[in-house]
Design an enzyme around this catalytic site. Structure first.
Site, PDB file in Angstrom:
ATOM      1  N   LYS A  78     -20.295 -40.895  41.601  1.00 52.13           N
ATOM      2  CA  LYS A  78     -21.087 -40.375  40.480  1.00 52.13           C
ATOM      3  C   LYS A  78     -22.068 -39.332  40.980  1.00 52.13           C
ATOM      4  O   LYS A  78     -22.617 -39.455  42.081  1.00 52.13           O
ATOM      5  CB  LYS A  78     -21.819 -41.549  39.814  1.00 52.13           C
ATOM      6  N   SER A 153     -23.587 -44.365  31.331  1.00 51.92           N
ATOM      7  CA  SER A 153     -23.648 -42.987  31.810  1.00 51.92           C
ATOM      8  C   SER A 153     -22.606 -42.662  32.879  1.00 51.92           C
ATOM      9  O   SER A 153     -22.397 -41.508  33.223  1.00 51.92           O
ATOM     10  CB  SER A 153     -25.043 -42.699  32.365  1.00 51.92           C
ATOM     11  N   SER A 177     -24.557 -48.994  32.487  1.00 57.31           N
ATOM     12  CA  SER A 177     -23.863 -47.729  32.715  1.00 57.31           C
ATOM     13  C   SER A 177     -22.643 -47.796  33.615  1.00 57.31           C
ATOM     14  O   SER A 177     -21.930 -46.806  33.764  1.00 57.31           O
ATOM     15  CB  SER A 177     -24.843 -46.689  33.289  1.00 57.31           C
TER      16      SER A 177
END
Length: 488
Positions: A78, A153, A177
């Site tokens: 990420k 997210s 997330s």
């Protein structure tokens, strides 16, 4: 053979017996990226040349009988984990051109394990969002249905894993997330206990809530990745110094004798009937496998959203104050004076959702309101933690839905932030309490959208989550099911 469709542990076995090479696996991954990335939009940056160099080094180490436990496996991370070989943008214009001078501890651990990093994955700006629509650069789409959200997210991480654009990925979980996009994309995702995995080099959103964790194609892959990234780090003051179990050794234990709690508060108004059906079916399978199912109560669940959306924005307000246009990051041009530079740099560099949360957090921390908002929220957070402590004296783990609904069309809730905040109601409490949670695929809706089951356990008891997750996965037999992406 299409190597990209393999699980991590299947690819590892082929590497170990000499059937394939890291170069071949990496080439397969980038071939897959080339075939589907225009539709999925999971990556913000990838570098085939750099990855192939790493793969060649991994193959050379294997030839010498060396290399770490994941030597030669292509993974992605990420884009809020610092990487010296790639920009770290956090999905924000504020950090569009920022390349850190160092790697996050988890990235170092991946390198030590022999991993080949393929690139950086899309995310909501500074991890603030539930759909990935807040990313300044790309909105990943759900691999199972075009035009639908991948979740957030860590939406890019979940989408990339589901679409076979990597063998696994790292995400971060501040209020769900990792687990929420894992559920919506039909992959496995784990939020470890707070302190189990180092946060050093993780760009902070809410420091008392953030935790790094893996997203993977199945439970065994998740266990192998956790073994690689978990452990004490003296550079992280919140890291806990305790041994890391060999999670992959508990996968065959089954659930016989385990007591599984089902919270009444997690099965109520607003829960999609198809989500409830899939999760209830999963719970029945665990019971058939020998687990004892008990009804439990988490009475302060109703306050989780309010508590989270005071504590997280307050911490974000403090953490994001460093982006002032002076030391690094975006700086507005043509400003007249320091105050105008601050104002315009932040106004132009941050997106609407980030600015909304900074305003909420600054207000909650301001003089005259601190006691009424942030202090009160912190007190209720303690009550939420105590709810879990009480429940875990009655049972070994908790089973529930991850999200109230399956994925929805991109744009459907963009103008209704409150509705988006409420979609996190089933995941926020694990972060507030600091306990581990896992999302395991447990079925599909009639429209073919994935549904995940959430498993939660007491602090540092990830092993029981792997036990139950592996048992559920084995009984359902759906882990190998793949989305069809544009006919590919």
């Amino acid at each position: 053979m299409d190597f990209s469709s393999l699980t991590l542990h299947e690819a590892l076995r082929l590497l170990e017996d000499g059937t394939t090479t890291s170069v071949a696996l990496t080439q397969a991954v980038f071939s897959r990226i080339g075939a589907v990335e225009d539709r999925i939009k999971a990556y913000l940056a990838h570098n085939e040349e750099l990855a192939l160099q790493g793969a060649e080094q991994a193959d050379a180490l294997r030839a010498q009988g060396q290399g770490g436990p994941l030597c030669g496996i292509p993974l992605a991370v990420k884009d809020l984990l610092c990487t010296s070989d790639f920009p770290t943008t956090c999905g924000s214009r504020m950090l569009e051109r920022f390349t850190p001078p160092y790697n996050a501890t988890v990235v170092e651990k991946l390198h030590q394990a022999g991993v080949v990093i393929t690139g950086k994955l899309a995310m909501d700006e500074f991890a603030m969002g539930s759909t990935n629509e807040n990313c300044a650069f790309a909105v990943p789409e759900n691999p199972w249905k075009a035009g639908y959200i991948a979740g957030g997210s860590s939406g890019g991480s979940a989408a990339a894993v589901a679409a076979d654009e990597c063998f696994g990925a790292l995400g971060s979980d501040t209020g769900g997330s990792i687990r929420q996009p894992a559920s919506l994309c039909g992959v496995v995702g784990m939020k470890p206990t707070y302190g189990r995995v180092s946060r050093y080099g993780l760009v902070a959103f809410a420091s008392s809530l953030d935790q790094v964790g893996p997203l993977s194609k199945d439970v065994r892959d998740c266990a192998l990745m956790m073994e690689a990234i978990a452990g004490y780090d003296p550079r992280d003051s919140t890291s806990i110094n305790r041994p890391v179990p060999v999670y992959s050794q508990v996968l065959e234990r089954g659930v016989r004798g385990l007591r599984i709690g089902v919270p009444t508060e997690y099965f109520g108004q607003g829960l999609d009937p198809e989500v409830e059906t899939a999760v209830r079916r999963g719970i029945e399978l665990l019971e058939q496998a020998g687990a004892e199912i008990v009804e439990v109560s988490l009475p302060h669940t109703q306050y989780c959203v309010a508590v989270y959306y005071l504590i997280a924005p307050a911490e974000a307000s403090s953490n994001l104050a460093r982006y002032d246009g002076v030391r690094y990051g975006f700086r507005a041009a043509g400003t007249d004076g320091l105050q105008e530079m601050y104002n315009r740099s932040r106004s132009q560099g941050f997106g609407d959702e980030v600015k909304r949360r900074i305003l909420i957090g600054t207000y909650a921390l301001s003089a005259g309101y601190y006691d009424a908002y942030y202090k009160k929220a912190s007190q209720v957070r303690t009550l939420i933690k105590q709810d879990f402590e009480t429940v875990f004296r009655q049972c070994d783990l908790i089973a529930s839905p991850v999200t109230p609904t399956p994925a929805w069309p991109i744009g459907e809730k963009s103008d209704d932030p409150l509705s988006l905040y409420l979609s996190d109601i089933l995941t926020l409490s694990a972060n507030l309490a600091g306990i581990p949670g896992m999302s395991v695929p447990c079925g599909f809706t009639s429209a073919g959208l994935p549904v995940g089951m959430q498993l939660q356990a007491a602090h540092f008891n990830e092993e029981v989550l792997f036990q139950a997750g592996a048992s559920l996965e084995q009984q359902l037999g759906i882990a190998a099911k793949k989305p069809v992406i544009g006919g590919v």
